[in-house]
Design a protein around this motif. Sequence first.
Motif, PDB file in Angstrom:
ATOM      1  N   MET A   1       0.862  -1.190   0.000  1.00  0.00           N
ATOM      2  CA  MET A   1       0.000   0.000   0.000  1.00  0.00           C
ATOM      3  C   MET A   1       0.896   1.237   0.000  1.00  0.00           C
ATOM      4  O   MET A   1       1.544   1.537   0.989  1.00  0.00           O
ATOM      5  CB  MET A   1      -0.892  -0.033   1.244  1.00  0.00           C
ATOM      6  CG  MET A   1      -1.970   1.026   1.217  1.00  0.00           C
ATOM      7  SD  MET A   1      -2.954   1.022   2.732  1.00  0.00           S
ATOM      8  CE  MET A   1      -3.981  -0.406   2.499  1.00  0.00           C
ATOM      9  N   ASN A   3       0.550   4.545  -0.030  1.00  0.00           N
ATOM     10  CA  ASN A   3       0.399   5.684   0.874  1.00  0.00           C
ATOM     11  C   ASN A   3      -0.254   5.301   2.192  1.00  0.00           C
ATOM     12  O   ASN A   3      -0.972   6.065   2.794  1.00  0.00           O
ATOM     13  CB  ASN A   3      -0.399   6.792   0.178  1.00  0.00           C
ATOM     14  CG  ASN A   3       0.473   7.559  -0.769  1.00  0.00           C
ATOM     15  OD1 ASN A   3       1.507   8.070  -0.384  1.00  0.00           O
ATOM     16  ND2 ASN A   3       0.075   7.593  -2.018  1.00  0.00           N
ATOM     17  N   PHE A   4       0.040   4.110   2.627  1.00  0.00           N
ATOM     18  CA  PHE A   4      -0.501   3.621   3.884  1.00  0.00           C
ATOM     19  C   PHE A   4      -0.077   4.526   5.035  1.00  0.00           C
ATOM     20  O   PHE A   4      -0.877   4.877   5.897  1.00  0.00           O
ATOM     21  CB  PHE A   4      -0.002   2.195   4.122  1.00  0.00           C
ATOM     22  CG  PHE A   4      -0.350   1.650   5.466  1.00  0.00           C
ATOM     23  CD1 PHE A   4      -1.652   1.269   5.751  1.00  0.00           C
ATOM     24  CD2 PHE A   4       0.611   1.504   6.440  1.00  0.00           C
ATOM     25  CE1 PHE A   4      -1.982   0.765   6.989  1.00  0.00           C
ATOM     26  CE2 PHE A   4       0.292   1.003   7.683  1.00  0.00           C
ATOM     27  CZ  PHE A   4      -1.016   0.635   7.960  1.00  0.00           C
ATOM     28  N   THR A   5       1.192   4.924   5.044  1.00  0.00           N
ATOM     29  CA  THR A   5       1.709   5.716   6.154  1.00  0.00           C
ATOM     30  C   THR A   5       0.993   7.051   6.283  1.00  0.00           C
ATOM     31  O   THR A   5       0.612   7.435   7.380  1.00  0.00           O
ATOM     32  CB  THR A   5       3.221   5.953   5.990  1.00  0.00           C
ATOM     33  OG1 THR A   5       3.849   4.680   5.908  1.00  0.00           O
ATOM     34  CG2 THR A   5       3.779   6.690   7.191  1.00  0.00           C
ATOM     35  N   SER A   6       0.759   7.762   5.182  1.00  0.00           N
ATOM     36  CA  SER A   6       0.127   9.073   5.294  1.00  0.00           C
ATOM     37  C   SER A   6      -1.328   8.948   5.739  1.00  0.00           C
ATOM     38  O   SER A   6      -1.821   9.744   6.521  1.00  0.00           O
ATOM     39  CB  SER A   6       0.228   9.837   3.978  1.00  0.00           C
ATOM     40  OG  SER A   6      -0.465   9.154   2.966  1.00  0.00           O
ATOM     41  N   LEU A   7      -2.024   7.910   5.276  1.00  0.00           N
ATOM     42  CA  LEU A   7      -3.404   7.691   5.717  1.00  0.00           C
ATOM     43  C   LEU A   7      -3.415   7.341   7.198  1.00  0.00           C
ATOM     44  O   LEU A   7      -4.243   7.831   7.966  1.00  0.00           O
ATOM     45  CB  LEU A   7      -4.039   6.566   4.902  1.00  0.00           C
ATOM     46  CG  LEU A   7      -5.456   6.155   5.318  1.00  0.00           C
ATOM     47  CD1 LEU A   7      -6.405   7.341   5.255  1.00  0.00           C
ATOM     48  CD2 LEU A   7      -5.965   5.028   4.443  1.00  0.00           C
ATOM     49  N   LYS A   8      -2.468   6.508   7.574  1.00  0.00           N
ATOM     50  CA  LYS A   8      -2.344   6.105   8.976  1.00  0.00           C
ATOM     51  C   LYS A   8      -2.127   7.333   9.853  1.00  0.00           C
ATOM     52  O   LYS A   8      -2.724   7.477  10.917  1.00  0.00           O
ATOM     53  CB  LYS A   8      -1.153   5.144   9.082  1.00  0.00           C
ATOM     54  CG  LYS A   8      -1.000   4.441  10.391  1.00  0.00           C
ATOM     55  CD  LYS A   8       0.030   3.335  10.195  1.00  0.00           C
ATOM     56  CE  LYS A   8       0.372   2.669  11.494  1.00  0.00           C
ATOM     57  NZ  LYS A   8       1.099   3.513  12.403  1.00  0.00           N
ATOM     58  N   HIS A   9      -1.279   8.236   9.391  1.00  0.00           N
ATOM     59  CA  HIS A   9      -1.024   9.470  10.144  1.00  0.00           C
ATOM     60  C   HIS A   9      -2.317  10.261  10.334  1.00  0.00           C
ATOM     61  O   HIS A   9      -2.594  10.749  11.417  1.00  0.00           O
ATOM     62  CB  HIS A   9      -0.009  10.340   9.408  1.00  0.00           C
ATOM     63  CG  HIS A   9       1.385   9.828   9.543  1.00  0.00           C
ATOM     64  ND1 HIS A   9       2.485  10.560   9.211  1.00  0.00           N
ATOM     65  CD2 HIS A   9       1.856   8.648   9.984  1.00  0.00           C
ATOM     66  CE1 HIS A   9       3.571   9.851   9.438  1.00  0.00           C
ATOM     67  NE2 HIS A   9       3.204   8.688   9.897  1.00  0.00           N
ATOM     68  N   GLU A  10      -3.104  10.363   9.277  1.00  0.00           N
ATOM     69  CA  GLU A  10      -4.341  11.145   9.373  1.00  0.00           C
ATOM     70  C   GLU A  10      -5.315  10.494  10.337  1.00  0.00           C
ATOM     71  O   GLU A  10      -5.982  11.156  11.118  1.00  0.00           O
ATOM     72  CB  GLU A  10      -4.994  11.278   7.997  1.00  0.00           C
ATOM     73  CG  GLU A  10      -4.347  12.331   7.141  1.00  0.00           C
ATOM     74  CD  GLU A  10      -5.323  12.904   6.137  1.00  0.00           C
ATOM     75  OE1 GLU A  10      -6.401  13.348   6.541  1.00  0.00           O
ATOM     76  OE2 GLU A  10      -4.986  12.877   4.940  1.00  0.00           O
ATOM     77  N   LEU A  11      -5.388   9.173  10.280  1.00  0.00           N
ATOM     78  CA  LEU A  11      -6.334   8.470  11.153  1.00  0.00           C
ATOM     79  C   LEU A  11      -5.920   8.538  12.614  1.00  0.00           C
ATOM     80  O   LEU A  11      -6.756   8.516  13.505  1.00  0.00           O
ATOM     81  CB  LEU A  11      -6.445   7.006  10.721  1.00  0.00           C
ATOM     82  CG  LEU A  11      -7.192   6.798   9.413  1.00  0.00           C
ATOM     83  CD1 LEU A  11      -6.981   5.396   8.888  1.00  0.00           C
ATOM     84  CD2 LEU A  11      -8.672   7.056   9.611  1.00  0.00           C
ATOM     85  N   GLU A  12      -4.637   8.579  12.836  1.00  0.00           N
ATOM     86  CA  GLU A  12      -4.162   8.586  14.218  1.00  0.00           C
ATOM     87  C   GLU A  12      -3.994   9.989  14.769  1.00  0.00           C
ATOM     88  O   GLU A  12      -3.507  10.164  15.877  1.00  0.00           O
ATOM     89  CB  GLU A  12      -2.834   7.833  14.313  1.00  0.00           C
ATOM     90  CG  GLU A  12      -3.033   6.343  14.160  1.00  0.00           C
ATOM     91  CD  GLU A  12      -1.759   5.577  14.342  1.00  0.00           C
ATOM     92  OE1 GLU A  12      -0.677   6.184  14.216  1.00  0.00           O
ATOM     93  OE2 GLU A  12      -1.834   4.384  14.606  1.00  0.00           O
ATOM     94  N   ALA A  13      -4.418  10.963  14.012  1.00  0.00           N
ATOM     95  CA  ALA A  13      -4.176  12.349  14.415  1.00  0.00           C
ATOM     96  C   ALA A  13      -5.110  12.822  15.525  1.00  0.00           C
ATOM     97  O   ALA A  13      -5.322  13.989  15.694  1.00  0.00           O
ATOM     98  CB  ALA A  13      -4.268  13.264  13.214  1.00  0.00           C
ATOM     99  N   GLN A  14      -5.689  11.905  16.266  1.00  0.00           N
ATOM    100  CA  GLN A  14      -6.563  12.302  17.369  1.00  0.00           C
ATOM    101  C   GLN A  14      -6.161  11.612  18.659  1.00  0.00           C
ATOM    102  O   GLN A  14      -6.967  11.400  19.539  1.00  0.00           O
ATOM    103  CB  GLN A  14      -8.013  11.960  17.040  1.00  0.00           C
ATOM    104  CG  GLN A  14      -8.561  12.807  15.923  1.00  0.00           C
ATOM    105  CD  GLN A  14     -10.047  12.667  15.786  1.00  0.00           C
ATOM    106  OE1 GLN A  14     -10.614  11.651  16.142  1.00  0.00           O
ATOM    107  NE2 GLN A  14     -10.694  13.691  15.281  1.00  0.00           N
TER     108      GLN A  14
END
Lengths: 48, 195
Positions: A1, A3-14
């Motif tokens: 995947m 861009n897995f890392t950038s999506l992961k960053h967005e999801l964990e941004a809380q």
Amino acid sequence: MQNFTSLKHELEAQEKPRKDTIQFILNYSKALEVKKLKNGMEIDLIRN
Amino acid sequence: MSNSELSDKDLIRGYLEGNELLLEFLVKRHQQRIFSYIIVRIQDRDLANDIFQDTFIKVINTFKRGKYNEEGKFLQWTMRIAHNLIIDHYRKEKRMPKVSPNDEFDIFSVIKDGTLSKEDSLIKEQIESDLHRLIEELPEEQREVLKMRHFAGMSFKDISEQTGVSINTALGRMRYALINLRKLMEKNHVSLLMQ
């Protein structure tokens, strides 16, 4: 995947730290006293 | 004026004058941003808490020595401290190849998958698989925007042209895609952390 890392960053941004981590920081602040000696040296005092 | 309306600068000034309560406001105002920054790079909740704690110990030490002079840039300054502690952690773990000092480099650019153990690789594969499965459960319009943005690397301008909606609509769909994905993760007990 690609861009897995950038999506992961967005999801964990809380994420937040644990309450005991915050409490430790606040307790440390209340306990720490920095004393400056006559020779200019600074010492840390931790009050109980 | 309530404490929540005070600027960082005002909170710091009040704290330095002896109002310890203002430090709590300052920490809680920025905790999410700073902790998120740490945890996505560390991927270990306990360690991330330790680094968050060490970050603020450094902040407090600087405050109490009267050496804080980052006027109006508290968050950036604190993030930089956290960033340096993350780098220190990887150096101690000997997982970070030597690189030239550069404030802008991304830790993920130097920690390749090759450093992952077999177990970590399997967990990573599982996380990616779970995430793909959940993305497929999103409403089509949201799924489409999320895939275009994250997997095709398209700009919101390109997405809006491709899908025939305004940029604001594309941004809104992306926002709801993330909100719904978080809900699906919670409902399905999917964690992105490699514990």
